[in-house]
Design a protein around this motif. Structure first.
Motif, PDB file in Angstrom:
ATOM      1  N   VAL A 126       9.051 -40.529  11.411  1.00 47.65           N
ATOM      2  CA  VAL A 126       9.812 -39.418  10.818  1.00 47.65           C
ATOM      3  C   VAL A 126      11.002 -39.103  11.711  1.00 47.65           C
ATOM      4  N   LYS A 127      11.932 -38.401  11.263  1.00 53.39           N
ATOM      5  CA  LYS A 127      12.461 -38.160   9.943  1.00 53.39           C
ATOM      6  C   LYS A 127      13.574 -39.173   9.685  1.00 53.39           C
ATOM      7  N   THR A 128      13.617 -39.709   8.472  1.00 57.40           N
ATOM      8  CA  THR A 128      14.531 -40.802   8.149  1.00 57.40           C
ATOM      9  C   THR A 128      15.974 -40.482   8.505  1.00 57.40           C
ATOM     10  N   ASN A 129      16.420 -39.292   8.147  1.00 56.32           N
ATOM     11  CA  ASN A 129      17.827 -38.939   8.303  1.00 56.32           C
ATOM     12  C   ASN A 129      18.187 -38.457   9.701  1.00 56.32           C
ATOM     13  N   VAL A 130      17.224 -38.393  10.589  1.00 54.48           N
ATOM     14  CA  VAL A 130      17.524 -37.920  11.944  1.00 54.48           C
ATOM     15  C   VAL A 130      17.084 -38.985  12.950  1.00 54.48           C
ATOM     16  N   CYS A 131      15.825 -38.976  13.342  1.00 59.43           N
ATOM     17  CA  CYS A 131      15.361 -39.857  14.419  1.00 59.43           C
ATOM     18  C   CYS A 131      15.279 -41.322  14.009  1.00 59.43           C
ATOM     19  N   ILE A 132      14.913 -41.608  12.771  1.00 60.79           N
ATOM     20  CA  ILE A 132      14.853 -43.002  12.325  1.00 60.79           C
ATOM     21  C   ILE A 132      16.265 -43.570  12.269  1.00 60.79           C
ATOM     22  N   ASN A 156      11.943 -34.178   5.059  1.00 57.39           N
ATOM     23  CA  ASN A 156      11.815 -32.968   4.251  1.00 57.39           C
ATOM     24  C   ASN A 156      13.105 -32.716   3.455  1.00 57.39           C
ATOM     25  N   ARG A 157      14.070 -33.592   3.626  1.00 59.99           N
ATOM     26  CA  ARG A 157      15.309 -33.559   2.855  1.00 59.99           C
ATOM     27  C   ARG A 157      15.468 -34.937   2.193  1.00 59.99           C
ATOM     28  N   PRO A 158      14.780 -35.150   1.060  1.00 60.03           N
ATOM     29  CA  PRO A 158      14.726 -36.474   0.443  1.00 60.03           C
ATOM     30  C   PRO A 158      16.093 -37.077   0.132  1.00 60.03           C
ATOM     31  N   HIS A 159      17.049 -36.246  -0.288  1.00 59.07           N
ATOM     32  CA  HIS A 159      18.372 -36.799  -0.605  1.00 59.07           C
ATOM     33  C   HIS A 159      19.046 -37.370   0.637  1.00 59.07           C
ATOM     34  N   SER A 164      20.393 -42.088   4.054  1.00 54.64           N
ATOM     35  CA  SER A 164      20.229 -42.773   5.343  1.00 54.64           C
ATOM     36  C   SER A 164      19.694 -44.176   5.151  1.00 54.64           C
ATOM     37  N   LEU A 165      18.705 -44.346   4.268  1.00 53.74           N
ATOM     38  CA  LEU A 165      18.173 -45.681   3.997  1.00 53.74           C
ATOM     39  C   LEU A 165      19.255 -46.582   3.408  1.00 53.74           C
TER      40      LEU A 165
END
Length: 186
Positions: A126-132, A156-159, A164-165
């Motif tokens: 976790v989290k895709t948009n930050v640490c990943i 927790n922010r899917p969009h 990010s993906l």
């Protein structure tokens, strides 16, 4: 042709995100536990290097990150402890303590992985948009092939996770189904 030497990097699989009542808990985080378990089991069975990258700050000291976020993940605190079964086991697993979002920034992780002749890193947690995303960006900058299993990360922010993906897949590495990542660790 031999498969690239691959390491699994588990990012922030700590109580803060996965234990209800902790500061960064969000219910969707629990959805990645099964895929994380599968990745960890495959990496262990295959004798791969496993990196447990965990955010931990020094108690009683200021940290630049606290200008943006409340104090969190203090060394020795409940929220900074490994969640459940996701703790290091055996000689092929290391802990990288980080004080910023990236597992690579101001740590010796890139040096360690290069010394082990790793070519590819599978990054999950976790989290895709930050640490990943930050870890993937820095892994790419250090010359590693980056793989992120789609089912093994979320936010927790899917969009923002989806954006990010998309960026990771377009500019940094590959976003793959869990089954593909598991095959890389077989």
């Amino acid at each position: 042709m031999t498969a690239p030497k691959t390491a699994l990097i588990l990012v922030d699989v700590i109580n803060s995100f996965f234990l209800e009542g902790q500061p960064n808990f969000y219910p969707a985080a629990l959805d990645v536990l099964g895929p994380l378990h599968d990745l960890l089991a495959a990496a262990r069975a295959g004798g791969h290097v496993v990196v447990h990258a965990v955010e931990q700050h020094y108690p009683e000291f200021d940290d630049y990150e606290f200008k943006k976020l409340p104090r969190h993940h203090m060394e020795g605190a409940l929220d900074a402890a490994f969640f459940g079964e996701f703790r290091p086991e055996g000689p092929r697993e290391i802990v990288t303590r980080k004080r910023r979002f990236s597992a690579f920034f101001a740590t010796d992780l890139a040096l360690f992985l290069h010394e082990q002749r790793m070519e590819r890193v599978i990054i999950a947690g976790v989290k895709t948009n930050v640490c990943i995303r930050a870890s993937a960006q820095d892994a790419f900058a250090h010359g590693f092939d980056v793989v992120v299993p789609r089912e093994a990360t979320n936010s927790n922010r899917p969009h923002l996770a989806e954006a990010s993906l998309e960026d990771i897949d377009r500019y940094i590495g590959r976003v793959v189904p869990l089954a593909d990542a598991l095959e890389m660790l077989a």
